[in-house]
Design an enzyme around this catalytic site. Sequence first.
Site, mmCIF file in Angstrom:
data_model
loop_
_atom_site.group_PDB
_atom_site.id
_atom_site.type_symbol
_atom_site.label_atom_id
_atom_site.label_comp_id
_atom_site.label_asym_id
_atom_site.label_seq_id
_atom_site.Cartn_x
_atom_site.Cartn_y
_atom_site.Cartn_z
ATOM 1 N N HIS A 1 -4.985 5.000 6.758
ATOM 2 C CA HIS A 1 -4.945 4.254 8.003
ATOM 3 C C HIS A 1 -4.043 4.989 9.116
ATOM 4 O O HIS A 1 -3.066 5.888 8.420
ATOM 5 C CB HIS A 1 -4.503 2.938 7.997
HETATM 6 P P1 TYD Z 1 -3.008 -1.919 2.915
HETATM 7 O O1 TYD Z 1 -2.671 -1.389 4.278
HETATM 8 O O2 TYD Z 1 -4.341 -1.747 2.606
HETATM 9 O O3 TYD Z 1 -2.114 -1.250 1.821
HETATM 10 P P2 TYD Z 1 -2.001 0.306 1.733
HETATM 11 O O4 TYD Z 1 -1.905 1.096 3.130
HETATM 12 O O5 TYD Z 1 -0.470 0.447 1.142
HETATM 13 O O6 TYD Z 1 -2.956 0.973 0.801
HETATM 14 O O7 TYD Z 1 -2.553 -3.427 2.527
HETATM 15 C C1 TYD Z 1 -3.098 -4.093 1.474
HETATM 16 C C2 TYD Z 1 -3.161 -5.581 1.926
HETATM 17 O O8 TYD Z 1 -1.935 -6.160 2.358
HETATM 18 C C3 TYD Z 1 -4.082 -5.878 3.270
HETATM 19 O O9 TYD Z 1 -5.048 -7.060 3.072
HETATM 20 C C4 TYD Z 1 -2.878 -6.128 4.143
HETATM 21 C C5 TYD Z 1 -1.778 -6.725 3.521
HETATM 22 N N1 TYD Z 1 -0.426 -6.481 3.822
HETATM 23 C C6 TYD Z 1 0.108 -7.655 4.383
HETATM 24 O O10 TYD Z 1 -0.142 -8.839 4.421
HETATM 25 N N2 TYD Z 1 1.459 -7.371 4.811
HETATM 26 C C7 TYD Z 1 1.942 -6.175 4.830
HETATM 27 O O11 TYD Z 1 3.155 -6.006 5.215
HETATM 28 C C8 TYD Z 1 1.138 -4.966 4.415
HETATM 29 C C9 TYD Z 1 1.886 -3.521 4.564
HETATM 30 C C10 TYD Z 1 -0.221 -5.122 4.064
#
Ligand code: TYD
Length: 136
Positions: A52
Amino acid sequence: MPIEDCQLIELPRIADPRGNLTFVEGCRHINFAINRVFYLYDVPGGADRGGHALKTCHQFLIAMSGSFDVIVYDGREKQRISLNRSYRGLYLPPMIWREMDNFSSGSVCLVLASEAYCEADYYRDYNSYLKAVSES
Ligand code: TYD
């Protein structure tokens, strides 16, 4: 933001026979105030994270333990950066696509963020990100 704005930043190290200590102060060692901290842990071997870009949020990533790679992309150039020291972090400005892989067993990725979590701040679709970058 151009890929050159992604920066490896060396943090202070207080070496001590009792164990080393490193600290980070927002707006001092990194150029933003810290509003959120989150961490990735228990990452299974072979797993990928990230995938992302963020519209406004600045982030700073540290391998607190173990190692992993961050692949950064600004819409033109791509770079793979290995993080494997507790006293060195990677600053990522907004609008940088990032993926993370090669997590070593037991590794922990600490992320300091300039903004509270907001799903609307994310580009999770690569093509939407590329379109936004090409229009900026
Ligand atoms: P995601 O952005 O997919 O994680 P990464 O980029 O590390 O692979 O986030 C995973 C899940 O966690 C998604 O449903 C959003 C949630 N989340 C939060 O609720 N708060 C946060 O601060 C973060 C970073 C993610």
